[in-house]
Design a protein around this motif. Structure first.
Motif, mmCIF file in Angstrom:
data_model
loop_
_atom_site.group_PDB
_atom_site.id
_atom_site.type_symbol
_atom_site.label_atom_id
_atom_site.label_comp_id
_atom_site.label_asym_id
_atom_site.label_seq_id
_atom_site.Cartn_x
_atom_site.Cartn_y
_atom_site.Cartn_z
ATOM 1 N N VAL A 252 0.642 -1.120 -0.091
ATOM 2 C CA VAL A 252 -0.031 0.053 0.140
ATOM 3 C C VAL A 252 0.767 1.300 -0.062
ATOM 4 C CG1 VAL A 252 -1.768 1.372 1.117
ATOM 5 C CG2 VAL A 252 -1.690 -1.147 1.295
ATOM 6 N N ARG A 253 0.715 2.034 -1.077
ATOM 7 C CA ARG A 253 1.639 3.162 -1.375
ATOM 8 C C ARG A 253 0.645 4.445 -0.893
ATOM 9 N NH1 ARG A 253 3.796 0.948 -6.825
ATOM 10 N NH2 ARG A 253 5.154 -0.325 -6.004
ATOM 11 N N THR A 254 1.211 5.430 -0.047
ATOM 12 C CA THR A 254 0.603 6.661 0.160
ATOM 13 C C THR A 254 1.288 7.859 -0.288
ATOM 14 O OG1 THR A 254 1.391 6.593 2.554
ATOM 15 C CG2 THR A 254 -0.878 5.826 2.085
ATOM 16 N N SER A 255 0.646 8.767 -0.198
ATOM 17 C CA SER A 255 1.259 10.125 -0.685
ATOM 18 C C SER A 255 0.289 11.391 -0.221
ATOM 19 C CB SER A 255 1.800 10.431 -1.936
ATOM 20 O OG SER A 255 0.446 9.919 -3.188
ATOM 21 N N THR A 256 0.983 12.682 -0.073
ATOM 22 C CA THR A 256 0.105 13.792 -0.024
ATOM 23 C C THR A 256 -0.166 14.394 -1.161
ATOM 24 O OG1 THR A 256 0.947 13.864 2.234
ATOM 25 C CG2 THR A 256 -0.145 15.871 1.452
ATOM 26 N N VAL A 257 -1.360 14.824 -1.548
ATOM 27 C CA VAL A 257 -1.432 15.654 -2.944
ATOM 28 C C VAL A 257 -2.047 16.804 -2.587
ATOM 29 C CG1 VAL A 257 -3.142 15.611 -4.759
ATOM 30 C CG2 VAL A 257 -2.010 13.416 -3.916
ATOM 31 N N GLN A 258 -1.342 17.992 -3.061
ATOM 32 C CA GLN A 258 -1.891 19.366 -3.175
ATOM 33 C C GLN A 258 -2.896 19.562 -4.204
ATOM 34 O OE1 GLN A 258 -0.844 22.485 -1.104
ATOM 35 N NE2 GLN A 258 -2.943 22.438 -2.111
ATOM 36 N N LEU A 259 -4.008 19.713 -3.908
ATOM 37 C CA LEU A 259 -5.243 19.866 -4.893
ATOM 38 C C LEU A 259 -5.466 21.443 -5.081
ATOM 39 C CD1 LEU A 259 -5.745 16.907 -4.668
ATOM 40 C CD2 LEU A 259 -8.002 17.372 -5.192
#
Length: 463
Positions: free
Chosen positions: A54-61
């Protein structure tokens, strides 16, 4: 996807209908398989796997609309994980049916009255400042977003009492709902003369001479964000004057406007945080670069992206498989929450793509959105708070039922291109609404040492 020896051992527990309870007790760790699993036949085996990648990241929308709100968010605080968060409000001033001051009246004062709701985010015990400034740029007919801004005078208009102080100083206590700020007499006399001369007969007359106000926090404040009620009758600009022969004051009231004639700007300075590389909309930053953490924050457009790339490898196990349950559990990282920095109550999911765009809302078979709800009351025990099975300590916890999503991926009815987790409200979940606040949460990634995420799939092999 890999199966470690522990998982392989569990998979040996082929469950018959008469031996199900005994096998669950002998072949799994305490609590590993719940009592709510369906009863099986002697031709069905129940297995669970928790070793998915399971890969996770933070996204700037992108920014969210703020002129559609009925409030102006204003304030400044320093978040140890997410940097300096600052909110600034912009508003026009309207006209109402106030009586025109006669030639026999005299000017007294100009007072801005602001009413807040109960929302507070940050430390309300600290002193903070509110600056009132004059807007120098007209509004246009459009929707304004949290990244927008208009030009304004840097010199504040605010006074406290009869002094020429430049800032209004206060503490944002929950019970402190109304602020009264005396503004400079230069502006007060300017508006008084216009009103008395009959030059303010239409909104256009007013806007040509006075474009509006800006509410700003103190430049070094580390306190709280508040929401000021634009549509409340108590929020207005009040011009006080009196008749020469009378002692009672009269008032000419300018209401604060709604619609597209107000908005608030939100920005975060993350240069001193692990999120410093996140500078552009739709950019993603892997949790491997942020100490095995990801972040969600309403208002400022921070979402968590979750990728489970090897779901289809389940088919390599052979036979005909039926997914019984798929559950993603994410915990708040220990020590990142406080009573001043509360987590969002509800987090929902949308599909996404390689460009990190928001897609369709993820729903269950009954059409309800898949959500993770944080409630300090643990429904399983009836007590507060939730306890992490890893650390044994209090924890923020969100659980997402992904069974329908997993089945859709296996059936190839959707592409497995990732999920976005975003904060929402109960009323707005099926519309993808992000709340009018800055609630945030710091979530542990798969390899977080204290609060790792868990993704567990229960499946049955039909013989």
């Amino acid at each position: 996807m890999q199966q470690n020896s522990k998982t392989l051992f569990r998979s040996l527990c082929a469950v018959g209908s008469l031996l199900l309870a005994a096998l669950i007790t002998s072949c799994s760790e305490p609590g590993a398989i719940g009592n709510d699993l369906p009863v099986t036949t002697d031709k069905v085996g129940i297995t669970y796997i928790d070793t998915f990648t399971v890969r996770t990241s933070t996204v700037q929308l992108d920014s969210i609309a703020s002129s559609t709100s009925s409030t102006l968010m204003v304030g400044r605080y320093v978040d140890p994980r997410l940097g300096i968060v600052e909110a600034r409000g912009f508003t026009q001033v309207g006209l109402n049916n106030s009586a025109t001051p006669s030639a026999t009246t005299s000017y007294d004062s100009l007072v801005l009255t602001l009413r807040t709701d109960t929302y507070r985010y940050g430390d309300t015990t600290r002193t903070q400042h509110l600056l009132v400034q004059r807007l120098q740029e007209n509004f246009v007919d459009k929707t304004y977003y949290t990244l927008d801004a208009l030009r304004y005078d840097e010199t504040p208009l605010g006074q406290v009492g009869l002094t020429q102080a430049k800032e209004y100083t206060f503490r944002a206590r929950p019970g402190a709902r109304t602020l009264r700020i005396r503004l400079t007499d230069d502006l007060g006399r300017e508006l008084y003369q216009l009103a008395r001369a009959g030059a303010l007969t239409s909104p256009d007359d007013l806007q040509a001479r006075f474009k509006g106000l800006v509410l700003s926090p103190g430049a070094t404040d580390d306190a709280a964000l508040l929401r000021y009620l634009i549509s409340d009758a108590s929020s207005s600009l009040n011009l006080y004057y009196h008749e020469a022969a009378a002692s009672d004051p009269l008032v000419y009231t300018f209401p604060l406007t709604t619609g597209s004639r107000h908005f608030y700007r939100l920005r975060a300075n993350r240069s001193a945080t692990l999120l410093a590389p996140l500078t552009k909309p739709y950019q993603a930053l892997s949790s491997s670069s942020t100490a095995a953490e990801t972040y969600i924050q309403a208002g400022l457009g921070l979402y968590t992206r979750v990728d489970i790339p090897y779901i289809n490898n389940l088919k390599e196990l052979g036979g005909t498989l039926s997914v019984i349950s798929a559950e993603l559990t994410m915990e708040g990282v220990q020590g990142t929450e406080s009573r001043y920095l509360a987590p969002p109550t509800t987090i929902a999911l949308t599909l996404t793509d390689p460009s990190n765009r928001r897609g369709a809302i993820v729903t269950q078979l009954d059409g309800n959105a898949v959500t993770g709800v944080y409630n300090p009351l643990d429904s399983s025990t009836g007590s507060y708070p939730r306890i992490s099975p890893t650390t044994g300590l209090e924890v923020v916890n969100y659980k997402f039922q992904l069974t329908t999503y997993l089945q859709a991926v296996l059936n190839r009815s959707i592409q497995n291109t990732g999920l976005l987790l975003y904060p929402t409200t109960t009323a707005g979940v099926l519309r993808g609404v992000v709340p009018d606040d800055v609630t945030r949460v710091v979530l542990g990634a798969k390899n977080n040492r204290t609060n790792p995420l868990q993704f567990r799939v229960y499946y049955a092999r039909v013989q």
